[in-house]
Design a protein around this motif. Structure first.
Motif, mmCIF file in Angstrom:
data_model
loop_
_atom_site.group_PDB
_atom_site.id
_atom_site.type_symbol
_atom_site.label_atom_id
_atom_site.label_comp_id
_atom_site.label_asym_id
_atom_site.label_seq_id
_atom_site.Cartn_x
_atom_site.Cartn_y
_atom_site.Cartn_z
ATOM 1 N N ASN A 122 -0.963 1.909 142.327
ATOM 2 C CA ASN A 122 -0.403 0.870 142.665
ATOM 3 C C ASN A 122 0.304 -0.119 141.769
ATOM 4 O OD1 ASN A 122 -0.670 -2.171 143.189
ATOM 5 N ND2 ASN A 122 -1.519 -1.089 145.224
ATOM 6 N N LEU A 123 0.619 -0.947 142.157
ATOM 7 C CA LEU A 123 2.137 -2.020 141.071
ATOM 8 C C LEU A 123 1.284 -3.127 140.349
ATOM 9 C CD1 LEU A 123 5.294 -2.489 143.248
ATOM 10 C CD2 LEU A 123 4.966 -0.720 141.231
ATOM 11 N N ASN A 124 0.258 -3.234 141.103
ATOM 12 C CA ASN A 124 -0.382 -4.170 140.595
ATOM 13 C C ASN A 124 -1.864 -3.755 139.826
ATOM 14 O OD1 ASN A 124 -3.443 -5.526 140.080
ATOM 15 N ND2 ASN A 124 -2.597 -7.201 142.118
ATOM 16 N N ASN A 126 -4.416 -4.644 137.846
ATOM 17 C CA ASN A 126 -5.887 -4.703 138.221
ATOM 18 C C ASN A 126 -6.368 -3.516 139.088
ATOM 19 O OD1 ASN A 126 -6.248 -6.364 136.386
ATOM 20 N ND2 ASN A 126 -5.948 -8.228 138.044
ATOM 21 N N ILE A 127 -5.298 -3.319 140.022
ATOM 22 C CA ILE A 127 -5.941 -2.331 141.477
ATOM 23 C C ILE A 127 -5.859 -0.667 141.195
ATOM 24 C CG2 ILE A 127 -5.178 -1.046 143.238
ATOM 25 C CD1 ILE A 127 -4.464 -4.360 144.346
ATOM 26 N N SER A 128 -4.461 -0.912 139.445
ATOM 27 C CA SER A 128 -4.769 0.636 139.349
ATOM 28 C C SER A 128 -5.884 0.923 138.400
ATOM 29 C CB SER A 128 -3.001 1.038 138.428
ATOM 30 O OG SER A 128 -2.871 1.729 138.242
ATOM 31 N N LYS A 129 -5.607 0.072 137.366
ATOM 32 C CA LYS A 129 -6.999 0.269 136.394
ATOM 33 C C LYS A 129 -8.318 0.672 137.443
ATOM 34 C CE LYS A 129 -9.158 -2.213 132.611
ATOM 35 N NZ LYS A 129 -9.048 -2.733 131.775
ATOM 36 N N GLY A 130 -8.503 -0.331 138.007
ATOM 37 C CA GLY A 130 -9.809 0.064 138.818
ATOM 38 C C GLY A 130 -9.856 0.738 139.887
ATOM 39 N N ALA A 131 -8.906 1.979 140.229
ATOM 40 C CA ALA A 131 -8.898 2.594 140.636
ATOM 41 C C ALA A 131 -9.008 4.190 139.607
ATOM 42 C CB ALA A 131 -7.887 3.176 141.453
ATOM 43 N N LYS A 132 -8.643 4.430 138.718
ATOM 44 C CA LYS A 132 -8.294 4.950 137.786
ATOM 45 C C LYS A 132 -10.326 4.995 137.479
ATOM 46 C CE LYS A 132 -3.965 5.420 136.315
ATOM 47 N NZ LYS A 132 -2.667 4.440 135.461
ATOM 48 N N GLU A 133 -10.315 3.797 137.228
ATOM 49 C CA GLU A 133 -11.559 4.095 136.769
ATOM 50 C C GLU A 133 -12.739 4.197 137.969
ATOM 51 O OE1 GLU A 133 -12.315 0.032 135.156
ATOM 52 O OE2 GLU A 133 -11.394 -0.229 133.483
ATOM 53 N N ALA A 134 -13.047 4.076 139.488
ATOM 54 C CA ALA A 134 -13.357 4.210 140.198
ATOM 55 C C ALA A 134 -13.831 6.076 140.623
ATOM 56 C CB ALA A 134 -13.125 3.555 141.042
ATOM 57 N N ILE A 135 -12.118 6.430 140.445
ATOM 58 C CA ILE A 135 -12.223 8.569 140.228
ATOM 59 C C ILE A 135 -13.247 7.928 138.987
ATOM 60 C CG2 ILE A 135 -10.730 9.660 139.634
ATOM 61 C CD1 ILE A 135 -8.280 8.228 140.535
ATOM 62 N N GLU A 136 -13.167 8.296 137.766
ATOM 63 C CA GLU A 136 -13.834 8.703 136.668
ATOM 64 C C GLU A 136 -15.659 8.714 136.890
ATOM 65 O OE1 GLU A 136 -13.146 10.296 133.992
ATOM 66 O OE2 GLU A 136 -10.829 10.305 135.266
ATOM 67 N N GLU A 137 -15.606 7.263 137.121
ATOM 68 C CA GLU A 137 -17.608 6.852 137.774
ATOM 69 C C GLU A 137 -18.225 8.506 138.603
ATOM 70 O OE1 GLU A 137 -20.699 4.701 136.650
ATOM 71 O OE2 GLU A 137 -18.586 4.729 135.529
#
Length: 143
Positions: A122-124, A126-137
Motif C-alpha cells: 500500500n502507498l500509505n 503506516n498500512i504497509s508497515k502494519g501489514a508487514k509486521e502482522a505477517i511476521e507476527e
C-alpha cells in the motif's frame, strides 16, 4: 454465562440512535475483554462484521471494528466470517484498514497472509508497515 441477544444487538445497531450504538459497543467490548462466558460469541462477532461493512457513520464503523479487534484478542473467533472484511477492504478508510490489519494479526491465522501481503504494498506507509509486521507476527506464531 452471558447470553447476548442477537435480536437486541441487531435492533440497536440497525437503529438511528448513535448514543445507544456507542453504549452497546462499549458494553460488548467489556464483555469480550472480561473473559465472561459468552455462549454466542461467533454470532455476535459475525453480526458486528456485517455492521462494520454496512454502517454509514464512520465513527460507529470504526467503533465496531475496534470491538471486533477486542473480540479477536480475547476470544476464539476462527470460525467467524472475518474474511468478509477482506472482501470489502476498499470501503474502509486508512485508519480502519489499520484496525483490520490488527484484527487479522491477532487471529494468528495464515488465511490472512495473502491480503496482508497485498496491503504491505500500500502507498500509505503506516498500512504497509502494519501489514508487514502482522505477517511476521502470524508467521512467528504458526511455526
Amino acid at each position: 454465562m452471558i447470553n447476548i441477544k442477537i435480536v437486541d444487538i441487531d435492533m440497536i445497531l440497525g437503529g438511528k440512535e448513535k448514543d445507544k450504538k456507542i453504549e452497546l459497543l462499549s458494553w460488548l467490548w467489556d464483555c469480550f475483554e472480561s473473559y465472561a462466558l459468552i455462549d454466542n460469541v461467533e454470532s455476535v462477532v459475525n453480526l458486528l462484521i456485517n455492521y462494520a461493512i454496512s454502517e454509514k457513520d464512520l465513527e460507529i464503523k470504526e467503533e465496531i471494528l475496534d470491538t471486533i479487534q477486542i473480540a479477536t484478542i480475547y476470544r476464539d473467533v476462527k470460525a467467524c466470517k472475518l474474511y468478509l472484511l477482506e472482501h470489502h477492504i476498499d470501503i474502509f478508510s486508512d485508519n480502519m484498514i489499520l484496525i483490520i490489519i490488527a484484527i487479522f494479526e491477532s487471529t494468528y491465522d495464515e488465511r490472512y497472509i495473502n491480503i496482508l501481503e497485498k496491503l504491505s504494498n500500500n502507498l500509505n506507509e503506516n498500512i504497509s508497515k502494519g501489514a508487514k509486521e502482522a505477517i511476521e507476527e502470524i508467521k512467528c506464531n504458526v511455526d
